[in-house]
Design a protein around this motif. Structure first.
Motif, PDB file in Angstrom:
ATOM      1  N   ALA A   1    -113.639  49.040   8.088  1.00  0.00           N
ATOM      2  CA  ALA A   1    -113.698  50.252   8.845  1.00  0.00           C
ATOM      3  C   ALA A   1    -112.646  50.503   9.789  1.00  0.00           C
ATOM      4  CB  ALA A   1    -114.936  49.896   9.879  1.00  0.00           C
ATOM      5  N   GLU A   2    -112.020  49.165  10.518  1.00  0.00           N
ATOM      6  CA  GLU A   2    -110.692  49.319  11.452  1.00  0.00           C
ATOM      7  C   GLU A   2    -109.426  49.828  10.702  1.00  0.00           C
ATOM      8  OE1 GLU A   2    -110.658  45.507  13.212  1.00  0.00           O
ATOM      9  OE2 GLU A   2    -111.914  46.279  15.003  1.00  0.00           O
ATOM     10  N   ALA A   3    -109.227  49.227   9.352  1.00  0.00           N
ATOM     11  CA  ALA A   3    -108.212  49.417   8.663  1.00  0.00           C
ATOM     12  C   ALA A   3    -108.439  51.198   8.078  1.00  0.00           C
ATOM     13  CB  ALA A   3    -108.215  48.701   7.248  1.00  0.00           C
ATOM     14  N   ILE A   4    -109.455  51.811   7.890  1.00  0.00           N
ATOM     15  CA  ILE A   4    -109.470  52.928   7.641  1.00  0.00           C
ATOM     16  C   ILE A   4    -109.007  53.868   8.719  1.00  0.00           C
ATOM     17  CG2 ILE A   4    -111.084  54.941   7.086  1.00  0.00           C
ATOM     18  CD1 ILE A   4    -112.644  52.877   5.254  1.00  0.00           C
ATOM     19  N   ARG A   5    -109.752  53.564   9.828  1.00  0.00           N
ATOM     20  CA  ARG A   5    -109.500  54.042  11.087  1.00  0.00           C
ATOM     21  C   ARG A   5    -108.052  54.400  11.633  1.00  0.00           C
ATOM     22  NH1 ARG A   5    -112.811  52.305  16.214  1.00  0.00           N
ATOM     23  NH2 ARG A   5    -110.976  50.477  15.881  1.00  0.00           N
TER      24      ARG A   5
ATOM     25  N   ILE B   1    -114.770  55.932   9.665  1.00  0.00           N
ATOM     26  CA  ILE B   1    -116.304  55.930   9.687  1.00  0.00           C
ATOM     27  C   ILE B   1    -116.683  55.473  10.990  1.00  0.00           C
ATOM     28  CG2 ILE B   1    -116.245  55.641   7.294  1.00  0.00           C
ATOM     29  CD1 ILE B   1    -116.526  52.656   7.438  1.00  0.00           C
ATOM     30  N   SER B   2    -117.925  56.033  11.272  1.00  0.00           N
ATOM     31  CA  SER B   2    -118.625  55.693  12.652  1.00  0.00           C
ATOM     32  C   SER B   2    -119.285  54.306  12.529  1.00  0.00           C
ATOM     33  CB  SER B   2    -119.690  56.894  12.912  1.00  0.00           C
ATOM     34  OG  SER B   2    -120.596  56.969  12.064  1.00  0.00           O
ATOM     35  N   PRO B   3    -120.144  53.781  13.507  1.00  0.00           N
ATOM     36  CA  PRO B   3    -120.800  52.600  13.504  1.00  0.00           C
ATOM     37  C   PRO B   3    -121.807  52.782  12.506  1.00  0.00           C
ATOM     38  CG  PRO B   3    -120.261  53.013  15.753  1.00  0.00           C
ATOM     39  CD  PRO B   3    -119.597  54.139  14.832  1.00  0.00           C
TER      40      PRO B   3
ATOM     41  N   ARG C   1    -117.494  60.384   4.576  1.00  0.00           N
ATOM     42  CA  ARG C   1    -117.572  60.124   5.903  1.00  0.00           C
ATOM     43  C   ARG C   1    -116.035  60.347   6.299  1.00  0.00           C
ATOM     44  NH1 ARG C   1    -122.312  57.052   4.705  1.00  0.00           N
ATOM     45  NH2 ARG C   1    -124.171  57.549   6.161  1.00  0.00           N
ATOM     46  N   MET C   2    -115.002  59.980   5.463  1.00  0.00           N
ATOM     47  CA  MET C   2    -113.765  60.134   5.947  1.00  0.00           C
ATOM     48  C   MET C   2    -113.127  61.477   6.081  1.00  0.00           C
ATOM     49  SD  MET C   2    -112.275  56.745   3.559  1.00  0.00           S
ATOM     50  CE  MET C   2    -110.807  57.287   3.811  1.00  0.00           C
TER      51      MET C   2
ATOM     52  N   ALA D   1    -124.616  51.693   7.284  1.00  0.00           N
ATOM     53  CA  ALA D   1    -124.838  52.043   5.977  1.00  0.00           C
ATOM     54  C   ALA D   1    -124.240  51.299   4.950  1.00  0.00           C
ATOM     55  CB  ALA D   1    -124.764  53.642   5.687  1.00  0.00           C
ATOM     56  N   LEU D   2    -122.921  50.898   5.126  1.00  0.00           N
ATOM     57  CA  LEU D   2    -122.207  50.054   4.201  1.00  0.00           C
ATOM     58  C   LEU D   2    -122.790  48.608   4.107  1.00  0.00           C
ATOM     59  CD1 LEU D   2    -119.926  49.762   2.359  1.00  0.00           C
ATOM     60  CD2 LEU D   2    -118.645  49.125   4.421  1.00  0.00           C
ATOM     61  N   LEU D   3    -123.390  48.213   5.207  1.00  0.00           N
ATOM     62  CA  LEU D   3    -124.087  46.757   5.441  1.00  0.00           C
ATOM     63  C   LEU D   3    -125.419  46.940   4.284  1.00  0.00           C
ATOM     64  CD1 LEU D   3    -124.392  44.076   6.321  1.00  0.00           C
ATOM     65  CD2 LEU D   3    -125.419  44.827   8.414  1.00  0.00           C
TER      66      LEU D   3
END
Length: 310
Positions: free
Chosen positions: A226-230, A239-241, A279-280, A246-248
């Protein structure tokens, strides 16, 4: 648990040919209480896939064809004055079901699309200030064509984020195409498709899903993604929390369908694109360079250290 999964998947395969991975994703979304957006060219089987899943599992199914002239009240319901009683009576909308097929969702106005926001997130609708709970389980399966953009309204980011997964249906391979043509010459199997799993069996599956173990290393790996995407220069919005949750969940669901009680990094990789891709929001210069989300996600994964277990 495996027998229940096999019954559902096997029943859907009686109708749908050559979509094994898509079927798995649909079932994962259902078990995770998520909604699915199906996208593809006309005639590739989006609606048939949605119907096959809904008929395989016990529950009330409703379909609404999204058109420019439908109203939010068609979905949420409305209050009507009863002359005999002198009171306002509430008439339920199509959202009151277990499976809601929103066919060609992008043909309805943003006002109508927004009527699904509360239903999809909180599983309720608010009409005339009164909150009414929707049946449990409740799943929205929406379809939209990848072509025919005339007279359509693109789904806003808030609406897209409500969908647990976005699945793309491509054209079948030549061998699959031959099987589809052979199937079309006989009786339509969809008309004779019966329910094979009841809600009690679904409850057992969901309980098993919650027992799937996800270690801290994999949870940290999801956060790393998530951090790498952001932080990527080709991404305008990551992606948001809600997206990481959802990924988890999807990671757990995919592991369950593989017959495991624990998740692996490969499960994260398998569900990453359908859960995260829609979501991206790519940056303008990424659009100019025609960079695809799938290729971008693969390049991001290559920069991260995958957890290794003995």
């Amino acid at each position: 648990m495996e027998k229940i999964v096999e019954k559902i998947v096997g029943n859907i395969k009686r109708v749908i040919i050559g979509r094994d991975e898509i079927i798995n994703y649909m079932l994962v979304s259902y078990l995770c209480d998520g909604h699915v957006l199906l996208e593809g060219d006309p005639g590739v089987g989006k609606t048939k896939l949605a119907l096959a899943l809904a008929r395989s599992i016990e529950g009330d199914f409703k379909r609404i064809q999204f058109t420019p002239d439908i109203l939010p009240s068609d979905i949420t319901g409305f209050c009507l004055f009863n002359k005999q009683t002198g009171e306002m009576e509430y008439k339920k909308g199509t959202a009151f079901c277990n499976f809601l097929l929103a066919d060609e969702i992008n043909r309805a106005s943003p006002r109508v699309q927004s009527s699904l926001l509360e239903a999809m997130e909180e599983r309720q609708v608010t009409v005339e200030g009164v909150v009414r709970k929707l049946p449990n389980p409740f799943m929205v399966i929406a379809t939209e064509n990848a072509v025919e953009n005339h007279g359509t309204y693109p789904l806003p980011e808030a609406q897209l984020d409500r969908f647990f997964m976005k699945l793309m249906l491509d054209y079948p391979s030549r061998q699959e195409w031959e099987k589809i043509l052979d199937q079309s010459e006989g009786k339509d199997p969809l008309k004779h498709l019966e329910t094979v799993v009841n809600l009690q069996e679904v409850k057992l599956l969901k309980e098993a899903l919650n027992e799937v173990y996800v270690c801290k290393e994999i949870k940290r790996y999801i956060i790393d993604i998530a951090e790498a995407i952001r932080g990527h220069d080709m991404v305008q919005a990551g992606i948001s929390p809600r997206g990481t949750i959802a990924l988890l969940k999807a990671t757990r669901g995919y592991a369950l369908l593989q017959g495991r009680s624990y998740a692996l990094p490969d499960d994260v990789h398998k569900v990453l694109l359908p859960v995260v891709g829609h979501r991206m929001i790519l940056a303008d210069h990424a659009e100019w360079k025609h960079i695809k989300v799938s290729a971008l996600l693969n390049s991001i994964l290559e920069t991260l250290t995958v957890p290794v277990f003995e």
